[in-house]
Each structure stands twice: as C-alpha cells, then as structure tokens.
Scaffold this motif. Sequence first.
Motif, PDB file in Angstrom:
ATOM      1  N   GLN A 139      -6.032  -0.669  -6.683  1.00  0.00           N
ATOM      2  CA  GLN A 139      -6.347  -1.467  -5.490  1.00  0.00           C
ATOM      3  C   GLN A 139      -5.558  -0.962  -4.283  1.00  0.00           C
ATOM      4  OE1 GLN A 139      -6.731  -5.796  -5.687  1.00  0.00           O
ATOM      5  NE2 GLN A 139      -6.658  -5.666  -7.912  1.00  0.00           N
ATOM      6  N   GLN A 140      -4.277  -0.609  -4.522  1.00  0.00           N
ATOM      7  CA  GLN A 140      -3.485  -0.146  -3.390  1.00  0.00           C
ATOM      8  C   GLN A 140      -3.994   1.221  -2.901  1.00  0.00           C
ATOM      9  OE1 GLN A 140      -2.246  -1.432  -1.056  1.00  0.00           O
ATOM     10  NE2 GLN A 140      -0.076  -1.922  -1.433  1.00  0.00           N
ATOM     11  N   ARG A 141      -4.499   2.034  -3.811  1.00  0.00           N
ATOM     12  CA  ARG A 141      -5.055   3.324  -3.387  1.00  0.00           C
ATOM     13  C   ARG A 141      -6.338   3.111  -2.569  1.00  0.00           C
ATOM     14  NH1 ARG A 141      -5.584   6.837  -8.482  1.00  0.00           N
ATOM     15  NH2 ARG A 141      -4.977   4.989  -9.657  1.00  0.00           N
ATOM     16  N   PRO A 149       4.325  -1.826   0.746  1.00  0.00           N
ATOM     17  CA  PRO A 149       3.104  -1.425   0.017  1.00  0.00           C
ATOM     18  C   PRO A 149       3.323  -1.271  -1.484  1.00  0.00           C
ATOM     19  CG  PRO A 149       4.028   0.456   1.162  1.00  0.00           C
ATOM     20  CD  PRO A 149       4.831  -0.728   1.586  1.00  0.00           C
ATOM     21  N   THR A 150       4.593  -1.173  -1.880  1.00  0.00           N
ATOM     22  CA  THR A 150       4.841  -0.940  -3.314  1.00  0.00           C
ATOM     23  C   THR A 150       5.457  -2.160  -4.001  1.00  0.00           C
ATOM     24  OG1 THR A 150       7.024  -0.039  -2.783  1.00  0.00           O
ATOM     25  CG2 THR A 150       5.199   1.538  -2.927  1.00  0.00           C
ATOM     26  N   ASN A 159       3.722   3.588 -10.302  1.00  0.00           N
ATOM     27  CA  ASN A 159       2.661   3.465  -9.298  1.00  0.00           C
ATOM     28  C   ASN A 159       3.236   3.460  -7.893  1.00  0.00           C
ATOM     29  OD1 ASN A 159      -0.086   3.379 -10.277  1.00  0.00           O
ATOM     30  ND2 ASN A 159       0.554   1.594 -11.482  1.00  0.00           N
ATOM     31  N   ALA A 160       4.418   2.847  -7.739  1.00  0.00           N
ATOM     32  CA  ALA A 160       5.057   2.811  -6.423  1.00  0.00           C
ATOM     33  C   ALA A 160       5.334   4.233  -5.935  1.00  0.00           C
ATOM     34  CB  ALA A 160       6.361   2.019  -6.514  1.00  0.00           C
ATOM     35  N   GLU A 161       5.827   5.054  -6.827  1.00  0.00           N
ATOM     36  CA  GLU A 161       6.140   6.425  -6.449  1.00  0.00           C
ATOM     37  C   GLU A 161       4.864   7.209  -6.101  1.00  0.00           C
ATOM     38  OE1 GLU A 161       9.246   8.001  -8.752  1.00  0.00           O
ATOM     39  OE2 GLU A 161       8.807  10.084  -8.219  1.00  0.00           O
ATOM     40  N   SER A 199       7.575  -0.591   5.394  1.00  0.00           N
ATOM     41  CA  SER A 199       8.794  -1.338   5.069  1.00  0.00           C
ATOM     42  C   SER A 199       8.967  -1.350   3.563  1.00  0.00           C
ATOM     43  CB  SER A 199       8.681  -2.776   5.589  1.00  0.00           C
ATOM     44  OG  SER A 199       7.642  -3.453   4.932  1.00  0.00           O
ATOM     45  N   THR A 200      10.203  -1.358   3.130  1.00  0.00           N
ATOM     46  CA  THR A 200      10.482  -1.396   1.687  1.00  0.00           C
ATOM     47  C   THR A 200      11.894  -1.929   1.448  1.00  0.00           C
ATOM     48  OG1 THR A 200      10.499  -0.111  -0.353  1.00  0.00           O
ATOM     49  CG2 THR A 200      11.354   0.987   1.604  1.00  0.00           C
ATOM     50  N   HIS A 201      12.080  -2.455   0.278  1.00  0.00           N
ATOM     51  CA  HIS A 201      13.455  -2.795  -0.096  1.00  0.00           C
ATOM     52  C   HIS A 201      13.844  -1.987  -1.341  1.00  0.00           C
ATOM     53  CE1 HIS A 201      10.794  -5.745  -2.129  1.00  0.00           C
ATOM     54  NE2 HIS A 201      11.525  -5.354  -3.171  1.00  0.00           N
ATOM     55  N   ASP A 202      13.002  -1.002  -1.679  1.00  0.00           N
ATOM     56  CA  ASP A 202      13.218  -0.169  -2.861  1.00  0.00           C
ATOM     57  C   ASP A 202      13.995   1.088  -2.441  1.00  0.00           C
ATOM     58  OD1 ASP A 202      13.128   1.378  -5.100  1.00  0.00           O
ATOM     59  OD2 ASP A 202      11.014   0.978  -5.543  1.00  0.00           O
ATOM     60  N   ASP A 203      15.297   1.132  -2.789  1.00  0.00           N
ATOM     61  CA  ASP A 203      16.165   2.250  -2.369  1.00  0.00           C
ATOM     62  C   ASP A 203      15.650   3.605  -2.826  1.00  0.00           C
ATOM     63  OD1 ASP A 203      17.632   0.271  -1.380  1.00  0.00           O
ATOM     64  OD2 ASP A 203      19.297   0.410  -2.822  1.00  0.00           O
TER      65      ASP A 203
END
Lengths: 244, 416
Positions: free
Chosen positions: A156-158, A177-178, A185-187, A207-211
């Motif tokens: 769906q995100q793709r 988005p991830t 999948n996030a990567e 935006s992300t909070h994934d370091d």
Amino acid sequence: MMMSDKQPPLVWFRDVTRSYGKGDVEVAALKNVDLAIASGEFVSVWGPSGSGKSTLCNLIGGIDLPTSGAVQINGEELAKLPDAQQSSHRNRSVGFIFQNFNLIGVLTALENVLLPLTLRGAETSRARQEALTLLDELGLAAEANRLPDKLSGGQQQRVAIARALMTKPPLVVADEPTANLDSENAEKIVTLMRHFNRSVGTTFVFSTHDDRLLDKVDRRIHLRDGQITDDVTVAPFSNSSEAP
Amino acid sequence: MKMWIKLGFRNLWKNRRRSLFTIAAISFGFAAVNLLGGFTHYVFRGLEDSYVYAYGNGHMSIFKQGYLKEGALDPTSYLLDASTLRTIIKRCDEDARIVVATPQLNINGLVSNGNSSSIMIAEGRVPEDAQLIRSHGHGFIGKLKMFRGAELSSGDEGGVGMTTGLGEKLGLGLDSNAIVMAATVDGFMNALDANVVQVLDAPMDILDDMLMAVPLSFAQDLYETQSADRINVLLSDPDDKDRVMAELARDLQQAGLSVEIHPWDELRPSYLRIKNMFDVIFSFVFAIVLIIVFLSIVNTVGMAVLERTREIGTLRSLGCKRHDVIAMFATEAGLLALFGSILGAMVTFACWAYVTWSQPTWTPPNIPKEVPLEIHLVPWLFVASLCCLMILASTAALVPARRAARMNIIDALGHT
C-alpha cells in the motif's frame, strides 16, 4: 544548508510560526522557523513526538498555512492564494505520502495512482500506461487491479509512493511514511524514495523518528519544541541517477 | 464527473445495506407519488369522460349570449333558433376536428301517471348523436350504459327515459305510459303521451326523483319550438379544444351570431372542486415524500461524510477543490435518487400490473354504478418525479457536502 547561490530554494520558510488554539490554550507547534530546501535534496525531519515534525511537513506540503511568517514553495506564497489555487498547487507541485497510506478504499491500486491526474481531468491512456510502468517499477504490476484492502502495508505504501510521483512533482512530502511498516519494508520504502530522488531529481522531505533511516539522507533537520535545533548536511546531494 | 459517478457507485455498493434502505425509502416515495398520481389521473379522466362521453355533453357547448347568466329565470328567451342552429351545425360540419355538433333542449314541467304527477326536468337530445358521443369514450366509459332498457330513438318520439327514483315515486317502470306536461315557449300548457323505455341512473342523488331523458323532437314538440338551448360539440382530439373554441367563436361572430362557447370543465363546477381536492391530497402526499427523501439523503450523506472524513482530507491534499468535494457527494446522492426511482418505477409497474390483472371495482362519486378501478401509468409524472427526486437528493446532499468541503485538511486527515 546546501544551496546554490543562483538557484532559488524550492522551499523557503521565513520566521514561520504555527500555533493552534487561542488565548490561554494557544500552543505553538512551530516557533520562528527559518528554513530553505533546494531542489533535489533528500531531507529528513526528525525529533521526538510533539516536536513539530508533522506541522513542518504540512506547511511544506501546503495543506496547512502559517500563523505568522511566510512559506514560499517554488516561489509562490500559498497563504496569499485563494483555496482553489492552493488546491491546484498541491495537485501539480506536491506529492504526498502519508503514514496511514490513505489510499481510496474503493479504487484499485492503478486508479489510486492515477487519482491526482483524474482530479485535474488529465487521465489519458498514455497516463494509464505510465502509471502501469510506475507500478511495475515498484514491483506492483500484478497488484494493479487490486483494491487497497487486498494489499499488504508495504504494498500500500508503494502504491502511495507511485501516486505521489505520478504527476512528476518537484517536491514529495512524506509524514512518517515508515511508521506503520516493519523495518524491512521501512528500509525498502526509503530506498525507493532515494532512488526516485536520484533518478528523477524529485525533492523529498520526510519526517521520521526511526534513527536507522537517518543514515540514508543527505540532510537531517532536527526539531525540538517547535524549533530547529540542528540542521546537518551529511553528504552532498546529487542529481545523478543511482539504482535502488 | 465520470470519476464522481465511479466513486459514488462504488461507495454505495460498499455500504450497500445503508444504501438499500435509502433506495427503498426513495422507491416507496416514488411509487406512492406515481400510484396516487396514476389514480388521480384515472379519476380526472373518469370525471371528464363521464361528463363528455357517458352523459353525452361533448367537449364544449355553444349557447346564445347570456343564456348561462340570465337564462336561468327565462330560458325560452335565450334559445338558439332553427336558423342559428343550422348555421352553427354547418360551420361545425366543415371542421374535420369536430366529430359531431348536436343540439340539446332542456325542459321542465310535470310528469303524470294519470293519477298523480311530479315535477320533472329533462334533457332533450338527438338520441343517435348521444349514442355516437358515448361510443367515443375511452375504455369502460365507451361501453358504459347509464340506463336499463332500450336506447332512445328519434323514430320513437314518445319513448322516454326516467330515473329510478322518479319512476318509483310515480309507480312507473319500463314500458309504462306517462303524460309529460309543460308550458310552451308562448306560455300555453301542453301535454304529450310518453312511454318509459329506459330507467336512468341519475348522475347525482338530488336528481334521482326528477330527471328524465327525452328525444330532442319530443322536447321541441312539448315546448312547441324548433329551437334548442345549446349545441354540444364533440372533438376527435380533446387537445384541440382551445383552438377550436377560439376559431368557432371568431367565425360565428363574423357570421353575425351572438353566442358564447364554454368548455366542458366550466360547465361542470364539481369537476374543478374534485380536481382541486385531489390536487391538495396529491400535494400533501408529495410534500411528505419529499421530506422523507430529503431526511433520508441528509442522513445517508451525513454518515458518508463522517465515515469518509479521512478520504476527504486525502482528496483535498491531492488537489481536489472544494466544489469537487460537493460534486462528489451530490453525485452520490443523485445516484441514490436514480436507483430509488428505478426501483420505484418497478414497484409502480408491479402495482399497476396487479390492479390491471385483478380488476377491482368501485363506485366513484360521479358515476352511480360500479366501474373498474384503474391506475394509469403517467409517463410525464415518472419523468417529473425522477427529476424532482434527483434535484432534491443533490440539494439535500449540499448541507453535509458543504461541511465536508470546508473541513480543515489536517483535521480531516487525522480523523479516525
């Protein structure tokens, strides 16, 4: 801040404040932010929850307007445009990728990808072919005629990425988005965005909070309490094509 | 628009249970309006046909100027003389749109059984012309006989018709002999022998003990005149009424005749009263249907807006303009009205088919005997109901759709 002297910034914030509420309960989500993002940059906005990441993305995408200060996208100050022109601007100049994908549930993957063109009455057989090619490029050729609820989160995100890129906008804004995807999948999603950034030259702000995803960007903007506390260019951005 | 139709159709299908309830409400409304409209059309047609055809009055009547206003007190002074009758009938015979123009003379006096007498009023017509007019009636009206016994005949001058009540009052039945008396146009008393050949059904209760039907020649002999008080005109196409009336009035005036022409509905005030009554009932039902449909649509679209708030936010962020959001929900409401109307048309058709098949009977207020109850299919009412419901549905959708269009995009996207 990496920016050519000759080229005006694609995104330009001048002393932007965005507050919510009124009087005693007024809360400033962004405070006196100055920011410039050049065309072709691959930028992440990061910081803790409530730091103003989403507000910044919303203002860049033109779905929100500042309380004070000026936001210029592609040389146009959206706040000065009537609503219909703001809509046209979003349709032509900005692609959106949402945390919850936000695909239209009753439209197939292909129809979702074509939606921005359909909204402006520009859905042609050529566009349809381009959408199919785009879906193919994202590994979704077999899913073109499926409804979103038949697709996995990553798929769906793709589809949402394909929808954002369909009009070939100069700018794509992605708010977390991830966040709803597993790490694999996030990567993949970030790698795909990076690929389109390099191959087409599309500017990405997400935006992300994934370091872990921060390693993949050219520039990191760190927000805290509505203010930019750090703005680091980690590698010179390039418009050259690179396979994902 | 194609996009909104596609989205609307799929969203209706997605929420098919809710859509079905709304469609059912619209379809019952559509069917109620069209069935009542079809019944009303049948009643109006029955009122018209019974007066024009069954009672032989034709589509219009020509009188001497002033007959209707001043003629009530002194009718013999307002008769059309023989020469005038010939001129008018000749003009009518030249017009291919006119089936027949036939003179009529209404008389009043006494009828006696030899021992006792009673007041009577009688319509003197050319029997063959009256039969011709009756035979042009639509459907059952063309076959409806408002009497028992034999037809009146110009060849049988003494053969008369008498209402059931009048016959019972005087002890007269079929084949009874009677004496009819009246003052001639010159004021002398005259009497003629009569033979009751038919028993009439009176069009109104009040006439049941006084009405008779006689051949025109009988009425003229009784009044000792060759005149008539009116000429009834039957048209092949009732839609030509106004045009024919205008042309007749012009030509007869040019011929130097002082006459007035009145259409059948002016001469039958009860028609307009009954029509007005049905119009009020129809308007009342139509208003209730519109309110139900309006509220159903507002509820359905309101729910859709609530459920699809995030979708609205997504569409707006992708560049969908406010008026497009309104168009999307208005189209969806229009589709509900369209499907509801289609289903309603099917329900109407099924009811019509059942009534046609089962042939129920009833006694309408204007015909004193049981006749088949019908429901007419009225095409213009189908189209008008559809258009009305589509416009109403789209309008009803405006309230929630405008709310959706004005929604803050961020709030809409964050809606759960």
